[in-house]
Scaffold this active site. Structure first.
Site, short mmCIF file in Angstrom:
data_model
loop_
_atom_site.label_atom_id
_atom_site.label_comp_id
_atom_site.label_asym_id
_atom_site.label_seq_id
_atom_site.Cartn_x
_atom_site.Cartn_y
_atom_site.Cartn_z
N TYR A 1 0.85 -1.19 0.00
CA TYR A 1 0.00 0.00 0.00
C TYR A 1 0.89 1.25 0.00
O TYR A 1 2.12 1.15 -0.04
CB TYR A 1 -0.96 -0.03 1.19
CG TYR A 1 -2.01 -1.12 1.07
CD1 TYR A 1 -2.89 -1.14 -0.01
CD2 TYR A 1 -2.11 -2.14 2.01
CE1 TYR A 1 -3.85 -2.14 -0.15
CE2 TYR A 1 -3.07 -3.14 1.89
CZ TYR A 1 -3.93 -3.13 0.81
OH TYR A 1 -4.88 -4.12 0.68
N ARG B 1 1.69 -1.28 11.11
CA ARG B 1 1.76 -2.58 10.44
C ARG B 1 2.84 -2.51 9.37
O ARG B 1 2.87 -1.61 8.54
CB ARG B 1 0.43 -2.97 9.83
CG ARG B 1 0.53 -4.22 8.94
CD ARG B 1 -0.78 -4.94 8.75
NE ARG B 1 -0.85 -6.12 9.61
CZ ARG B 1 -1.59 -7.20 9.35
NH1 ARG B 1 -2.34 -7.24 8.28
NH2 ARG B 1 -1.60 -8.22 10.17
N ARG C 1 -7.57 -15.34 10.06
CA ARG C 1 -8.50 -16.35 9.57
C ARG C 1 -8.93 -17.31 10.68
O ARG C 1 -10.03 -17.87 10.63
CB ARG C 1 -7.85 -17.11 8.41
CG ARG C 1 -7.63 -16.24 7.17
CD ARG C 1 -6.66 -16.87 6.20
NE ARG C 1 -5.36 -17.05 6.83
CZ ARG C 1 -4.40 -17.84 6.35
NH1 ARG C 1 -4.59 -18.49 5.23
NH2 ARG C 1 -3.24 -17.95 6.97
N CYS D 1 -16.33 -18.60 4.90
CA CYS D 1 -15.35 -19.52 5.48
C CYS D 1 -15.73 -20.94 5.14
O CYS D 1 -16.91 -21.33 5.27
CB CYS D 1 -15.29 -19.34 7.00
SG CYS D 1 -14.15 -20.47 7.83
N GLU E 1 -22.35 -44.56 7.14
CA GLU E 1 -21.15 -44.39 6.32
C GLU E 1 -20.67 -45.75 5.82
O GLU E 1 -20.53 -46.70 6.59
CB GLU E 1 -20.05 -43.71 7.13
CG GLU E 1 -18.68 -43.70 6.48
CD GLU E 1 -18.65 -43.07 5.09
OE1 GLU E 1 -18.07 -43.68 4.17
OE2 GLU E 1 -19.22 -41.97 4.93
#
Length: 666
Positions: free
Chosen positions: A175, A223, A320, A363, A413
């Site tokens: 940036y 940052r 995340r 997500c 299953e």
């Protein structure tokens, strides 16, 4: 109540801000804002969920200080006018009510802006683009830089008025400020270019304006891309040099890494270890003695606690991981670590949706990032039996969701284990983090007394009927796609031939030597599965070729995975053949055609990875078997169409809840 991980859950005071613990939510773009740059109701709830989950400090995603010139993205938050303060105040108030501190990252995109979005030529330190093939920006004059620095100050003043406890200045990730700091984007010859002091001059101006605006009690975070991880860029020692000119008014160093060309180290690729970047935080902390934030795929509370204990950093930055589980802090502090829904670093719903996709944040393993687990507050109003066929991730999510709202659930299953394809793929070393999701689902299922799991079962319609279901969910997954190519069925997995599938590779992982120099590996299929094979063999020295019928390899991959793929193939000289069709499969060679050219490619190992196809052998029988009965039937996940974990998980949660509501059980 337990109080685990004493280093994580100790307070930290920085100027007038007191963090209740050492976990900070990192600023991550969400595309949840309105097109005017204002916070949406969803946006506020998204951050409030993470505050409710015990996060010590929430740093809101980067907000634009000068619009449209400095705008990044299609729906970026803005703070360039006073009209944005009221909604920002609603956000800070909501988070403060849960005991969290909240900061905001202020930013100008510079050359990372796109002219098609901002309606003008991007601006920067010089004419050098922020990434290969990017637009050439217009260099800013000294007067313009002074004006932009004041824009940062005005934005910081608004942030304080809106109730933020901290202001972070973004000086990394390609940036505007980073474009001055990095030699890769700054070739100026005036007082803002050349030596470290000059390249740091604009950042210094911004810091001074921000300090003037916020006063002595509000901490300033900076940052940084401490190691840019690009040729000719700043490395750790270079960062430490320019920070000497910035240090005095900065209270917290948020130590990130990388630039646009190395985005896989900025938005961590899945193969990178937990906390791999902590050496950067330690280097800055050791030199300047100020609080630093360590980030980098940190998922495990034990690793986070160890980073703090050994003095690498003072704060653990999670991005995340808090998208995946907003309650990470509360679960780590008071509960069972196995309850944490750990991010698998797939980068599909977060990076893939936003960067290039211009879609809101999602997500793969958390089907509702806004409401999280609020559905559990609702219970069925009458008995309801649910049968789920298939215990992959989609089926497990469906079964757990139904049981958590009070249904009696039976999960059937065919295999002798649960977890589906995710369990198999996670055996590949670079994909080991993927196992965290089926492990979490197994643990979640084990706590539900009204959920019964039966494995090794050949399911029939009569068996399903024996459970008297009101809802049947078919989630039988997918199988490899094997088109009728000449020789494929005769040679694939057959004795005397060297032609294999991804499953064959996984079953033989321990048998491949570490050094495969001189061996030829050819992979048919340039999608995610084929790339998994390439990324396994190429670093071992194998002469590797990947063949794709379409014009590009890795189509549909997120930006981080794409960058990792390109780095791997360039580093290991992987031959890439696009627009190339497989014509014939022989025992030790593939015959291919590109344009008018035909070529026979011999190999020691040939892999056919043409993707997956839906596998729903019982679907028609189930539909026909319940045709005259009042039973709702759902087909979800890969059983509908071979896709990704995110699609199956979303269906497993929402299609089940919607069906129960439609049937008036909720």
């Amino acid at each position: 109540m337990k109080n685990n991980f004493k280093h994580i859950f100790s307070p930290l005071k920085v100027r007038g801000m007191v963090m209740p613990n050492r976990v900070a939510m990192m600023p991550m773009g969400s595309d949840l804002a309105g097109h005017t740059g204002e916070l949406s109701d969803e946006h506020i709830k998204y951050y409030e969920q993470r505050a409710r989950g015990g996060t010590g400090l929430i740093i809101v995603e980067n907000v634009c200080v000068k619009y449209p010139e400095g705008s990044n993205g299609t729906t970026q938050l803005r703070i360039d006018q006073d009209c944005y303060i009221p909604r920002l105040w609603n956000l800070t108030e909501a988070c403060h009510r849960h005991g969290s501190m909240i900061g905001v990252q202020i930013n100008h995109a510079g050359a990372s802006a796109m002219s098609s979005r901002i309606g003008m030529q991007p601006v920067s330190a010089s004419t050098l683009p922020s990434k290969p093939g990017g637009e050439s920006p217009r260099p800013l004059s000294k007067e313009e830089l002074e004006s932009i620095a004041k824009d940062y100050g005005a934005a910081a003043r608004r942030a304080v008025n809106a109730g933020f406890d901290m202001v972070e200045i973004h000086a990394g990730h390609s940036y505007l400020i980073s474009q001055f700091l990095s030699p890769t984007m700054n070739d100026r010859t005036d007082e803002f270019g050349g030596c470290a002091e000059n390249r740091a001059r604009f950042c210094r101006m911004v810091i001074d304006e921000v300090r003037k605006a916020v006063g002595p009690m509000i901490p300033i975070s900076l940052r940084l891309s401490v190691d840019e991880l690009v040729e000719g860029g700043n490395h750790v020692e270079d960062c430490l040099e320019y920070l000497e000119y910035l240090n005095d008014e900065v209270d917290i160093f948020d130590t990130s890494s990388a630039l646009n060309p190395t985005i896989q180290y900025q938005i961590d690729a899945n193969y990178l270890e937990d906390g791999w970047r902590s050496y950067m935080a330690k280097a800055v902390r050791d030199k300047f003695g100020k609080p630093t934030i360590a980030i980098g795929n940190i998922r495990d509370p034990k690793i986070a606690d160890d980073i703090l204990a050994r003095g690498d950093a003072d704060i653990i930055g999670m991005g995340r991981g808090l998208i995946a589980d907003p309650n990470w802090c509360n679960k780590a502090k008071y509960g069972d670590v196995a309850d944490i829904r750990k991010c698998i670093s797939c980068n599909v719903g977060c990076v893939g949706n936003r960067i290039g996709g211009n879609k809101p944040l999602r997500c793969s393993i958390n089907p509702d990032i806004i409401n999280n687990e609020e559905y559990k507050k609702h219970k069925v109003n009458k008995p309801c039996n649910v049968v789920v066929v298939g215990a992959g991730t989609a089926g497990l999510e469906a079964a757990c969701t139904a049981a958590e709202v009070g249904c009696h659930v039976t999960l059937l299953e065919k295999e002798d284990h649960i977890g589906g394809l995710s369990v198999e793929i996670s055996k590949i070393p670079a994909k080991k983090r993927l196992a965290d999701f089926p492990n979490y689902l197994k643990h979640r299922a084990s706590k539900l007394d009204n959920l019964t799991i039966k494995t090794g079962v050949d399911v029939t319609v009569d068996m399903i009927k024996s459970y008297d279901p009101q809802l049947v969910v078919n989630a039988t997954g997918s199988v490899p796609l094997l088109p009728p190519i000449n020789g494929l069925y005769d040679n694939l997995g057959k004795e005397g031939a060297a032609v294999y599938s991804i499953k064959d590779m996984i079953n033989n992982l321990d048998n491949y030597p570490e050094d495969m120099t001189g061996k030829k590996v050819i992979v048919i299929g340039g999608g995610a599965v084929g790339l998994d094979v390439v990324e396994f063999f190429a670093p071992r020295g194998a002469e590797t070729t990947i063949i794709e019928m379409m014009p590009m390899i890795g189509r549909g991959l997120d930006a981080s995975s794409t960058a990792s793929m390109k780095e791997c193939m360039e580093k290991h000289n992987v031959r890439q053949m696009t627009n190339t069709a497989l014509q014939k499969v022989n025992a030790h060679s593939f015959e291919v055609k590109y344009g008018d050219t035909e070529e026979e490619l011999p190999f020691d190992y040939g892999f056919v990875c043409l993707g997956m196809r839906a596998h729903a052998p019982l679907w028609e029988d189930i539909v026909n078997g319940f045709e005259d009965e009042d039973v709702e039937i759902l087909n979800i996940g890969d059983a509908v169409r071979a896709r990704r974990i995110i699609d199956g998980t979303d269906a497993g949660r929402h299609m089940v809840l919607n069906a129960l509501e439609r049937l008036e059980y909720l």
